[in-house]
Design a protein around this motif. Structure first.
Motif, PDB file in Angstrom:
ATOM      1  N   LEU A  71      46.144  44.529  29.922  1.00 50.37           N
ATOM      2  CA  LEU A  71      47.117  44.470  31.007  1.00 50.37           C
ATOM      3  C   LEU A  71      46.533  45.008  32.307  1.00 50.37           C
ATOM      4  O   LEU A  71      46.900  44.571  33.400  1.00 50.37           O
ATOM      5  CB  LEU A  71      48.361  45.276  30.632  1.00 50.37           C
ATOM      6  CG  LEU A  71      49.316  44.610  29.649  1.00 50.37           C
ATOM      7  CD1 LEU A  71      50.326  45.629  29.127  1.00 50.37           C
ATOM      8  CD2 LEU A  71      50.045  43.442  30.301  1.00 50.37           C
ATOM      9  N   ALA A  72      45.623  45.973  32.192  1.00 48.82           N
ATOM     10  CA  ALA A  72      45.020  46.586  33.381  1.00 48.82           C
ATOM     11  C   ALA A  72      43.916  45.727  33.985  1.00 48.82           C
ATOM     12  O   ALA A  72      43.576  45.893  35.160  1.00 48.82           O
ATOM     13  CB  ALA A  72      44.463  47.960  33.030  1.00 48.82           C
ATOM     14  N   GLU A  73      43.359  44.808  33.201  1.00 50.78           N
ATOM     15  CA  GLU A  73      42.248  43.986  33.695  1.00 50.78           C
ATOM     16  C   GLU A  73      42.734  43.012  34.763  1.00 50.78           C
ATOM     17  O   GLU A  73      43.741  42.323  34.585  1.00 50.78           O
ATOM     18  CB  GLU A  73      41.618  43.211  32.534  1.00 50.78           C
ATOM     19  CG  GLU A  73      40.371  42.445  32.932  1.00 50.78           C
ATOM     20  CD  GLU A  73      39.717  41.739  31.747  1.00 50.78           C
ATOM     21  OE1 GLU A  73      38.863  40.880  31.986  1.00 50.78           O
ATOM     22  OE2 GLU A  73      40.080  42.051  30.601  1.00 50.78           O
ATOM     23  N   ASP A  74      42.024  42.942  35.881  1.00 47.56           N
ATOM     24  CA  ASP A  74      42.380  42.072  37.003  1.00 47.56           C
ATOM     25  C   ASP A  74      43.814  42.352  37.468  1.00 47.56           C
ATOM     26  O   ASP A  74      44.593  41.436  37.738  1.00 47.56           O
ATOM     27  CB  ASP A  74      42.234  40.599  36.613  1.00 47.56           C
ATOM     28  CG  ASP A  74      42.102  39.700  37.847  1.00 47.56           C
ATOM     29  OD1 ASP A  74      42.261  40.206  38.974  1.00 47.56           O
ATOM     30  OD2 ASP A  74      41.870  38.492  37.680  1.00 47.56           O
ATOM     31  N   GLY A  75      44.144  43.640  37.562  1.00 43.06           N
ATOM     32  CA  GLY A  75      45.482  43.997  37.987  1.00 43.06           C
ATOM     33  C   GLY A  75      45.600  45.473  38.281  1.00 43.06           C
ATOM     34  O   GLY A  75      44.596  46.187  38.353  1.00 43.06           O
ATOM     35  N   LEU A  79      50.036  49.824  35.531  1.00 48.16           N
ATOM     36  CA  LEU A  79      51.272  49.051  35.523  1.00 48.16           C
ATOM     37  C   LEU A  79      51.820  48.819  34.112  1.00 48.16           C
ATOM     38  O   LEU A  79      52.991  48.495  33.945  1.00 48.16           O
ATOM     39  CB  LEU A  79      51.036  47.706  36.213  1.00 48.16           C
ATOM     40  CG  LEU A  79      52.254  46.821  36.473  1.00 48.16           C
ATOM     41  CD1 LEU A  79      53.248  47.517  37.398  1.00 48.16           C
ATOM     42  CD2 LEU A  79      51.817  45.480  37.079  1.00 48.16           C
ATOM     43  N   GLY A  80      50.994  48.995  33.079  1.00 49.89           N
ATOM     44  CA  GLY A  80      51.379  48.666  31.712  1.00 49.89           C
ATOM     45  C   GLY A  80      52.710  49.234  31.264  1.00 49.89           C
ATOM     46  O   GLY A  80      53.571  48.491  30.758  1.00 49.89           O
ATOM     47  N   PRO A  81      52.953  50.553  31.405  1.00 49.22           N
ATOM     48  CA  PRO A  81      54.240  51.100  30.957  1.00 49.22           C
ATOM     49  C   PRO A  81      55.443  50.484  31.657  1.00 49.22           C
ATOM     50  O   PRO A  81      56.487  50.263  31.033  1.00 49.22           O
ATOM     51  CB  PRO A  81      54.101  52.590  31.283  1.00 49.22           C
ATOM     52  CG  PRO A  81      52.632  52.857  31.235  1.00 49.22           C
ATOM     53  CD  PRO A  81      52.005  51.614  31.803  1.00 49.22           C
ATOM     54  N   ALA A  82      55.325  50.179  32.945  1.00 52.05           N
ATOM     55  CA  ALA A  82      56.436  49.553  33.665  1.00 52.05           C
ATOM     56  C   ALA A  82      56.681  48.135  33.164  1.00 52.05           C
ATOM     57  O   ALA A  82      57.833  47.698  33.043  1.00 52.05           O
ATOM     58  CB  ALA A  82      56.151  49.539  35.167  1.00 52.05           C
ATOM     59  N   LEU A  83      55.605  47.408  32.873  1.00 53.09           N
ATOM     60  CA  LEU A  83      55.754  46.060  32.311  1.00 53.09           C
ATOM     61  C   LEU A  83      56.434  46.117  30.948  1.00 53.09           C
ATOM     62  O   LEU A  83      57.291  45.281  30.626  1.00 53.09           O
ATOM     63  CB  LEU A  83      54.388  45.388  32.183  1.00 53.09           C
ATOM     64  CG  LEU A  83      53.724  44.961  33.490  1.00 53.09           C
ATOM     65  CD1 LEU A  83      52.248  44.655  33.254  1.00 53.09           C
ATOM     66  CD2 LEU A  83      54.422  43.730  34.078  1.00 53.09           C
ATOM     67  N   LEU A 220      42.620  29.135  38.591  1.00 47.61           N
ATOM     68  CA  LEU A 220      41.591  29.556  37.646  1.00 47.61           C
ATOM     69  C   LEU A 220      42.196  29.748  36.263  1.00 47.61           C
ATOM     70  O   LEU A 220      43.362  30.130  36.128  1.00 47.61           O
ATOM     71  CB  LEU A 220      40.953  30.875  38.099  1.00 47.61           C
ATOM     72  CG  LEU A 220      40.327  30.920  39.488  1.00 47.61           C
ATOM     73  CD1 LEU A 220      39.934  32.346  39.835  1.00 47.61           C
ATOM     74  CD2 LEU A 220      39.108  30.004  39.538  1.00 47.61           C
ATOM     75  N   PHE A 221      41.398  29.472  35.245  1.00 51.85           N
ATOM     76  CA  PHE A 221      41.785  29.801  33.879  1.00 51.85           C
ATOM     77  C   PHE A 221      40.824  30.879  33.391  1.00 51.85           C
ATOM     78  O   PHE A 221      39.629  30.625  33.233  1.00 51.85           O
ATOM     79  CB  PHE A 221      41.716  28.571  32.961  1.00 51.85           C
ATOM     80  CG  PHE A 221      42.047  28.888  31.531  1.00 51.85           C
ATOM     81  CD1 PHE A 221      43.363  29.091  31.141  1.00 51.85           C
ATOM     82  CD2 PHE A 221      41.048  28.996  30.580  1.00 51.85           C
ATOM     83  CE1 PHE A 221      43.671  29.388  29.820  1.00 51.85           C
ATOM     84  CE2 PHE A 221      41.344  29.295  29.263  1.00 51.85           C
ATOM     85  CZ  PHE A 221      42.666  29.489  28.878  1.00 51.85           C
ATOM     86  N   LEU A 222      41.350  32.066  33.179  1.00 49.33           N
ATOM     87  CA  LEU A 222      40.527  33.206  32.794  1.00 49.33           C
ATOM     88  C   LEU A 222      40.908  33.676  31.397  1.00 49.33           C
ATOM     89  O   LEU A 222      41.945  33.306  30.855  1.00 49.33           O
ATOM     90  CB  LEU A 222      40.716  34.357  33.798  1.00 49.33           C
ATOM     91  CG  LEU A 222      40.524  34.017  35.281  1.00 49.33           C
ATOM     92  CD1 LEU A 222      40.871  35.220  36.137  1.00 49.33           C
ATOM     93  CD2 LEU A 222      39.095  33.560  35.539  1.00 49.33           C
ATOM     94  N   ARG A 223      40.054  34.516  30.814  1.00 45.90           N
ATOM     95  CA  ARG A 223      40.365  35.157  29.542  1.00 45.90           C
ATOM     96  C   ARG A 223      40.270  36.662  29.747  1.00 45.90           C
ATOM     97  O   ARG A 223      39.251  37.172  30.228  1.00 45.90           O
ATOM     98  CB  ARG A 223      39.370  34.739  28.455  1.00 45.90           C
ATOM     99  CG  ARG A 223      39.218  33.247  28.240  1.00 45.90           C
ATOM    100  CD  ARG A 223      40.417  32.550  27.661  1.00 45.90           C
ATOM    101  NE  ARG A 223      40.913  33.086  26.413  1.00 45.90           N
ATOM    102  CZ  ARG A 223      41.731  32.407  25.586  1.00 45.90           C
ATOM    103  NH1 ARG A 223      42.133  31.185  25.905  1.00 45.90           N
ATOM    104  NH2 ARG A 223      42.160  32.957  24.486  1.00 45.90           N
ATOM    105  N   LEU A 224      41.337  37.367  29.416  1.00 46.23           N
ATOM    106  CA  LEU A 224      41.380  38.812  29.543  1.00 46.23           C
ATOM    107  C   LEU A 224      41.025  39.441  28.201  1.00 46.23           C
ATOM    108  O   LEU A 224      41.692  39.200  27.198  1.00 46.23           O
ATOM    109  CB  LEU A 224      42.778  39.261  29.993  1.00 46.23           C
ATOM    110  CG  LEU A 224      43.298  38.639  31.278  1.00 46.23           C
ATOM    111  CD1 LEU A 224      44.736  39.094  31.542  1.00 46.23           C
ATOM    112  CD2 LEU A 224      42.393  38.985  32.451  1.00 46.23           C
TER     113      LEU A 224
END
Length: 231
Positions: A71-75, A79-83, A220-224
């Motif tokens: 969740l933290a990658e490219d962001g 923010l994870g707990p709020a999501l 873009l199509f990315l993989r996290l």
């Protein structure tokens, strides 16, 4: 001249609840209203934007690895707990279903008062991050949506009781994966369902999380994969 899309992009959480995954898999969906500004009349998963209050919600359990790092990658790194809080809140508001652990929550904020009155606190550990999509430019509303998969057995409420649901989604129902293509859904929902169907019998986190990143410059199509935040 290049047109700049100034529509605000809001972080959002969407919840895919999977029932009877090993026998006759079904997912929980509802229909948005005809007058909805975003995806009217479409069948969708429960979900919505992250509210300011979601950033301060005390979770009874936290997101498990590798969901937190992905969740933290490219962001935003924290923010994870709020999501997670937004996912649990939206699931409860739109369907009445409780993703929670038993416990008293006497100081719950107003938006969570009804959830707390059930005798539960928000339970993030079952949330599995499986997809991310940024709404393309030019839409009336844009969301950076994270899709979470949970198993219905982690729900603390009656799976067939939608009596506490708001009126944001109608026709709430458990739809068999074999039948879901017959419903009117957004394109991105169909893409997410294909990902779920491909690994429905595997409860482990995916090897990587697909990310459709439709920004103002390119798609873009990315993989996290959850690279450490210190990289």
């Amino acid at each position: 001249m290049t047109t700049i899309d100034k529509t605000q992009i809001r972080n959002a959480s969407t919840v895919i609840v999977l029932r009877d995954r090993m026998t006759t898999p079904r997912i929980l969906m509802g229909q948005r209203g005809a007058n909805a500004a975003f995806m009217p009349n479409k069948f969708v998963f429960p979900g919505g934007a992250v509210d300011a209050g979601d950033h301060t919600i005390p979770l009874a359990s936290t997101l498990l690895s590798p969901n937190d790092t992905r969740l933290a990658e490219d962001g935003e790194p924290h923010l994870g707990p709020a999501l997670a809080a937004a996912a649990i809140r939206e699931l409860f508001e739109e369907t009445g279903q409780i993703l929670g652990q038993q416990g008293n929550w006497p100081d719950a904020p107003p938006d969570w008062a009804q959830f707390a009155s059930t005798g539960h606190r928000p339970h993030a550990a079952p949330l599995q991050f499986v997809f991310r999509a940024l709404t393309p430019p030019g839409r009336p509303r844009r969301f950076d949506a994270r899709f979470f998969l949970i198993d219905a057995q982690d729900i603390a409420s009656d799976l067939d009781d939608f009596g506490s649901a708001s009126d944001e989604l109608s026709h709430l129902q458990w739809i068999a994966l074999d039948d879901v293509r017959g419903f009117d859904m957004p394109f991105i929902t169909e893409v997410v369902l294909a990902e779920i169907a491909a690994r429905v019998t595997d409860p482990a986190p995916p090897a990587s999380v697909p990310y459709f990143k439709n920004n103002d410059e390119e798609s873009l199509f990315l993989r996290l994969r959850g690279h450490p935040m210190t990289d």
